[in-house]
Design a protein around this motif. Sequence first.
Motif, PDB file in Angstrom:
ATOM      1  N   LYS A  64       0.807  -1.224   0.000  1.00 13.48           N
ATOM      2  CA  LYS A  64       0.000   0.000   0.000  1.00 13.48           C
ATOM      3  C   LYS A  64       0.841   1.275   0.000  1.00 13.48           C
ATOM      4  CE  LYS A  64      -1.057   0.723   4.859  1.00 13.48           C
ATOM      5  NZ  LYS A  64      -2.143   0.823   5.816  1.00 13.48           N
ATOM      6  N   PHE A  65       2.148   1.159   0.256  1.00 13.82           N
ATOM      7  CA  PHE A  65       3.035   2.325   0.230  1.00 13.82           C
ATOM      8  C   PHE A  65       3.800   2.462  -1.088  1.00 13.82           C
ATOM      9  CE2 PHE A  65       2.919   1.444   4.893  1.00 13.82           C
ATOM     10  CZ  PHE A  65       2.197   2.568   5.234  1.00 13.82           C
ATOM     11  N   THR A  66       3.500   1.624  -2.051  1.00 14.81           N
ATOM     12  CA  THR A  66       4.234   1.638  -3.315  1.00 14.81           C
ATOM     13  C   THR A  66       4.055   2.950  -4.068  1.00 14.81           C
ATOM     14  OG1 THR A  66       3.933  -0.746  -3.455  1.00 14.81           O
ATOM     15  CG2 THR A  66       4.637   0.368  -5.448  1.00 14.81           C
ATOM     16  N   GLY A  67       2.844   3.462  -4.121  1.00 17.15           N
ATOM     17  CA  GLY A  67       2.589   4.728  -4.813  1.00 17.15           C
ATOM     18  C   GLY A  67       3.331   5.887  -4.180  1.00 17.15           C
ATOM     19  N   TYR A  68       3.323   5.925  -2.845  1.00 15.39           N
ATOM     20  CA  TYR A  68       4.049   6.984  -2.148  1.00 15.39           C
ATOM     21  C   TYR A  68       5.555   6.874  -2.389  1.00 15.39           C
ATOM     22  CZ  TYR A  68      -0.351   7.585   0.302  1.00 15.39           C
ATOM     23  OH  TYR A  68      -1.661   7.800   0.594  1.00 15.39           O
ATOM     24  N   THR A  69       6.048   5.646  -2.420  1.00 13.24           N
ATOM     25  CA  THR A  69       7.469   5.438  -2.691  1.00 13.24           C
ATOM     26  C   THR A  69       7.830   5.919  -4.093  1.00 13.24           C
ATOM     27  OG1 THR A  69       7.424   3.513  -1.237  1.00 13.24           O
ATOM     28  CG2 THR A  69       9.302   3.709  -2.715  1.00 13.24           C
ATOM     29  N   PHE A  70       6.955   5.649  -5.049  1.00 10.77           N
ATOM     30  CA  PHE A  70       7.192   6.124  -6.418  1.00 10.77           C
ATOM     31  C   PHE A  70       7.247   7.652  -6.453  1.00 10.77           C
ATOM     32  CE2 PHE A  70       5.635   7.538 -10.555  1.00 10.77           C
ATOM     33  CZ  PHE A  70       6.537   6.904 -11.377  1.00 10.77           C
ATOM     34  N   LEU A  71       6.314   8.305  -5.775  1.00 14.93           N
ATOM     35  CA  LEU A  71       6.317   9.776  -5.757  1.00 14.93           C
ATOM     36  C   LEU A  71       7.551  10.335  -5.069  1.00 14.93           C
ATOM     37  CD1 LEU A  71       2.565  10.495  -4.944  1.00 14.93           C
ATOM     38  CD2 LEU A  71       3.761  10.901  -7.092  1.00 14.93           C
ATOM     39  N   VAL A  72       7.937   9.735  -3.949  1.00 13.03           N
ATOM     40  CA  VAL A  72       9.110  10.215  -3.219  1.00 13.03           C
ATOM     41  C   VAL A  72      10.363  10.056  -4.071  1.00 13.03           C
ATOM     42  CG1 VAL A  72      10.609   9.698  -1.244  1.00 13.03           C
ATOM     43  CG2 VAL A  72       8.153   9.888  -0.918  1.00 13.03           C
ATOM     44  N   TRP A  73      10.525   8.897  -4.702  1.00 15.18           N
ATOM     45  CA  TRP A  73      11.696   8.680  -5.532  1.00 15.18           C
ATOM     46  C   TRP A  73      11.699   9.579  -6.762  1.00 15.18           C
ATOM     47  CZ3 TRP A  73      16.397   6.882  -5.326  1.00 15.18           C
ATOM     48  CH2 TRP A  73      16.742   6.020  -4.295  1.00 15.18           C
ATOM     49  N   SER A  74      10.535   9.869  -7.311  1.00 16.83           N
ATOM     50  CA  SER A  74      10.476  10.775  -8.461  1.00 16.83           C
ATOM     51  C   SER A  74      10.970  12.162  -8.074  1.00 16.83           C
ATOM     52  CB  SER A  74       9.049  10.855  -9.001  1.00 16.83           C
ATOM     53  OG  SER A  74       8.638   9.617  -9.493  1.00 16.83           O
ATOM     54  N   MET A  75      10.523  12.643  -6.930  1.00 17.43           N
ATOM     55  CA  MET A  75      10.970  13.962  -6.475  1.00 17.43           C
ATOM     56  C   MET A  75      12.449  13.936  -6.096  1.00 17.43           C
ATOM     57  SD  MET A  75       8.509  15.882  -7.020  1.00 17.43           S
ATOM     58  CE  MET A  75       9.290  17.325  -6.368  1.00 17.43           C
ATOM     59  N   LEU A  76      12.878  12.862  -5.439  1.00 18.30           N
ATOM     60  CA  LEU A  76      14.287  12.745  -5.071  1.00 18.30           C
ATOM     61  C   LEU A  76      15.177  12.705  -6.307  1.00 18.30           C
ATOM     62  CD1 LEU A  76      16.360  12.369  -2.802  1.00 18.30           C
ATOM     63  CD2 LEU A  76      15.976   9.915  -2.993  1.00 18.30           C
ATOM     64  N   LYS A  77      14.722  12.009  -7.336  1.00 15.90           N
ATOM     65  CA  LYS A  77      15.494  11.939  -8.568  1.00 15.90           C
ATOM     66  C   LYS A  77      15.626  13.322  -9.211  1.00 15.90           C
ATOM     67  CE  LYS A  77      15.448   9.940 -13.122  1.00 15.90           C
ATOM     68  NZ  LYS A  77      14.609   9.330 -14.112  1.00 15.90           N
ATOM     69  N   ILE A  78      14.546  14.079  -9.227  1.00 17.47           N
ATOM     70  CA  ILE A  78      14.606  15.434  -9.775  1.00 17.47           C
ATOM     71  C   ILE A  78      15.603  16.275  -8.990  1.00 17.47           C
ATOM     72  CG2 ILE A  78      13.304  17.584 -10.042  1.00 17.47           C
ATOM     73  CD1 ILE A  78      10.863  15.828 -10.719  1.00 17.47           C
ATOM     74  N   MET A  79      15.548  16.183  -7.659  1.00 11.15           N
ATOM     75  CA  MET A  79      16.466  16.964  -6.828  1.00 11.15           C
ATOM     76  C   MET A  79      17.916  16.518  -7.014  1.00 11.15           C
ATOM     77  SD  MET A  79      14.404  17.724  -3.310  1.00 11.15           S
ATOM     78  CE  MET A  79      13.676  16.125  -3.068  1.00 11.15           C
ATOM     79  N   LEU A  80      18.137  15.207  -7.153  1.00  9.33           N
ATOM     80  CA  LEU A  80      19.501  14.725  -7.372  1.00  9.33           C
ATOM     81  C   LEU A  80      20.056  15.184  -8.715  1.00  9.33           C
ATOM     82  CD1 LEU A  80      19.234  11.096  -5.949  1.00  9.33           C
ATOM     83  CD2 LEU A  80      20.573  12.986  -5.017  1.00  9.33           C
ATOM     84  N   VAL A  81      19.228  15.172  -9.744  1.00 10.78           N
ATOM     85  CA  VAL A  81      19.678  15.654 -11.057  1.00 10.78           C
ATOM     86  C   VAL A  81      19.974  17.153 -11.000  1.00 10.78           C
ATOM     87  CG1 VAL A  81      18.937  16.042 -13.439  1.00 10.78           C
ATOM     88  CG2 VAL A  81      18.620  13.812 -12.391  1.00 10.78           C
ATOM     89  N   MET A  82      19.119  17.924 -10.316  1.00 12.36           N
ATOM     90  CA  MET A  82      19.407  19.358 -10.171  1.00 12.36           C
ATOM     91  C   MET A  82      20.685  19.577  -9.380  1.00 12.36           C
ATOM     92  SD  MET A  82      15.803  21.387  -9.800  1.00 12.36           S
ATOM     93  CE  MET A  82      15.085  20.429  -8.501  1.00 12.36           C
ATOM     94  N   GLY A  83      20.896  18.780  -8.323  1.00 12.34           N
ATOM     95  CA  GLY A  83      22.137  18.880  -7.560  1.00 12.34           C
ATOM     96  C   GLY A  83      23.344  18.525  -8.404  1.00 12.34           C
ATOM     97  N   TYR A  84      23.205  17.530  -9.252  1.00 13.64           N
ATOM     98  CA  TYR A  84      24.286  17.153 -10.162  1.00 13.64           C
ATOM     99  C   TYR A  84      24.638  18.324 -11.076  1.00 13.64           C
ATOM    100  CZ  TYR A  84      26.896  14.334 -13.530  1.00 13.64           C
ATOM    101  OH  TYR A  84      27.876  13.823 -14.342  1.00 13.64           O
TER     102      TYR A  84
END
Length: 134
Positions: A64-84
């Motif tokens: 039941k937390f899979t959708g939230y995990t997908f959203l969190v990782w999507s935002m984290l990925k965006i932030m990591l790419v911006m940090g890169y």
Amino acid sequence: MKKQILLVSSIPLFPGAIYLLHPIFMRLYKVNQPDFVQNFYVFLTTVSLAMLLNIILVYNLKPKFTGYTFLVWSMLKIMLVMGYFIVFVLRPQLQLSHSDIFDIMTLYFLYLIYEVIFGIVLLQKNTPNPSSTV
């Protein structure tokens, strides 16, 4: 279960396909900074693989937390790419051309499309047809 096996087996296949296509993109766009673009590819692949494997792990442990995990990782990925980009692109000695940016954006969008399709297939619920429940 078949859906999960299919998704897990697609995880190494997609980066492998991108690995084979990336030199074609680099020649097509006439990349000026091939080392930087290749380093970005490795970074993006690593982050995407961590994201997908984490989503599969959460899907198996706490579905039941899979959708939230997908959203969190999507935002984290965006932030990591911006940090890169902040760390590596804003260096004064690095001159990126439009062709380099087109290649980077192509890579990012290919991974983004794959991850969205991955998430949709994984999160798709088998809800009954409303007319069949009447």
